[in-house]
Design an enzyme around this catalytic site. Structure first.
Site, short mmCIF file in Angstrom:
data_model
loop_
_atom_site.label_atom_id
_atom_site.label_comp_id
_atom_site.label_asym_id
_atom_site.label_seq_id
_atom_site.Cartn_x
_atom_site.Cartn_y
_atom_site.Cartn_z
N GLY A 137 0.78 -1.23 0.00
CA GLY A 137 0.00 0.00 0.00
C GLY A 137 0.81 1.28 0.00
O GLY A 137 0.42 2.27 -0.61
N ASP A 178 0.56 3.59 4.38
CA ASP A 178 -0.47 4.18 3.52
C ASP A 178 -1.66 4.66 4.36
O ASP A 178 -2.09 5.79 4.23
CB ASP A 178 -0.93 3.18 2.45
N ASP A 218 -5.98 2.18 10.19
CA ASP A 218 -7.40 1.93 10.40
C ASP A 218 -7.57 1.54 11.87
O ASP A 218 -7.64 2.41 12.74
CB ASP A 218 -7.80 0.82 9.41
N LYS A 255 -7.80 6.77 9.49
CA LYS A 255 -9.22 6.57 9.81
C LYS A 255 -9.31 6.52 11.34
O LYS A 255 -9.45 5.45 11.93
CB LYS A 255 -9.71 5.25 9.23
N PHE A 278 -14.08 2.59 2.81
CA PHE A 278 -13.00 1.83 2.19
C PHE A 278 -12.50 2.60 0.98
O PHE A 278 -13.27 2.89 0.06
CB PHE A 278 -13.49 0.44 1.78
N VAL A 279 -11.23 2.95 1.00
CA VAL A 279 -10.68 3.79 -0.07
C VAL A 279 -9.66 3.03 -0.91
O VAL A 279 -9.01 2.09 -0.43
CB VAL A 279 -10.05 5.09 0.48
N ASP A 298 -5.34 -0.70 -2.58
CA ASP A 298 -6.02 -1.62 -3.50
C ASP A 298 -7.39 -2.06 -3.01
O ASP A 298 -7.74 -1.91 -1.84
CB ASP A 298 -5.18 -2.89 -3.69
N ARG A 314 -4.39 0.25 -7.50
CA ARG A 314 -3.22 0.87 -6.87
C ARG A 314 -2.66 2.00 -7.75
O ARG A 314 -2.04 2.93 -7.27
CB ARG A 314 -2.11 -0.17 -6.66
P1 5GP Z 1 -5.21 -1.66 10.45
O1 5GP Z 1 -4.34 -2.77 10.96
O2 5GP Z 1 -4.83 -0.31 10.93
O3 5GP Z 1 -6.66 -1.97 10.69
O4 5GP Z 1 -5.11 -1.71 8.88
C1 5GP Z 1 -4.04 -1.24 8.18
C2 5GP Z 1 -3.98 -1.84 6.81
O5 5GP Z 1 -5.27 -2.22 6.33
C3 5GP Z 1 -3.48 -0.82 5.82
O6 5GP Z 1 -2.08 -0.83 5.73
C4 5GP Z 1 -4.17 -1.24 4.55
O7 5GP Z 1 -3.40 -2.23 3.90
C5 5GP Z 1 -5.47 -1.86 5.01
N1 5GP Z 1 -6.60 -0.92 4.95
C6 5GP Z 1 -7.24 -0.32 5.97
N2 5GP Z 1 -8.23 0.49 5.53
C7 5GP Z 1 -8.19 0.41 4.19
C8 5GP Z 1 -8.95 1.06 3.13
O8 5GP Z 1 -9.86 1.86 3.33
N3 5GP Z 1 -8.57 0.74 1.87
C9 5GP Z 1 -7.57 -0.14 1.57
N4 5GP Z 1 -7.32 -0.38 0.31
N5 5GP Z 1 -6.85 -0.74 2.53
C10 5GP Z 1 -7.16 -0.47 3.81
#
Ligand code: 5GP
Length: 181
Positions: free
Chosen positions: A44, A99, A102, A130, A151-152, A158, A164
């Protein structure tokens, strides 16, 4: 056109470019006299990392590592480091480049693994945040944009390995909801 199944840009190419330039300038000031080590998180952060490092006016080293936590839309809640960092960061000033943050679970896991190498300092730079989805508190020093819980895709992000290469960030939800995807 890859844009056809997406709604309008959440973040335009120009606003991303401006923000990346701004963050690069701030890092250049904050790390003046140092030689930071940038660690990007695949896949990402590929695009963000490539642009950001060219906006930092300092000698630096750049590496990529890979963690896997998502399958399609859903977080699995577990994080595998599928490509470890093949470089010594002991006593170095490290900036982890993400990137998007979340839940914070991926970042917390990566920070723990990098911290074990005893860097002189360890900071995080994330293009997207987020914040409302956070489950684990993680320190982020440089944040590009705070975005809503959508979700972006695009600019490295991706959906099932697609989008991407989109030069801006768009919300995927609308396209899925109206059946164009
Ligand atoms: P976390 O562990 O913080 O929940 O998630 C981080 C990872 O989830 C990011 O590095 C990314 O790969 C993926 N991710 C989280 N939200 C999104 C989103 O809205 N779009 C995409 N494409 N990937 C996301």
């Amino acid at each position: 056109m890859i844009e056809d199944s997406l709604g309008k840009a959440l973040l335009s190419t120009e606003s991303i470019r401006r923000k990346v330039r701004e963050i690069g300038a701030k890092i250049s000031r904050d790390y003046a006299g140092k030689e930071p080590v940038l660690v990007g998180v695949l896949n990402g952060a590929l695009v963000f990392m490539a642009d950001l490092m060219r906006e930092i006016d300092l000698p630096l080293e750049a590496y990529m590592m890979a963690a896997s936590s998502y399958d399609g839309y859903e977080s699995t809640g577990t994080v595998d480091i599928v490509k470890p960092l093949n470089a010594s960061i002991t006593a170095r000033d490290v900036i982890l480049v993400e990137d998007i943050v979340d839940t914070g679970i991926t970042l917390a896991c990566l920070l723990e693994s990098l911290q074990a190498e005893k860097p002189a300092s360890l900071e995080v730079c994330a293009l997207l945040d987020k914040k409302s989805c956070r489950q684990v508190e993680v320190p982020i020093k440089y944040i590009g944009f705070e975005i809503p819980d959508e979700f972006v895709v695009g600019y490295g992000l991706d959906y099932n390995q697609q989008y991407r290469n989109l030069p801006y960030v768009a919300s995927m939800n609308a396209a899925v909801a109206n059946g164009t995807r």
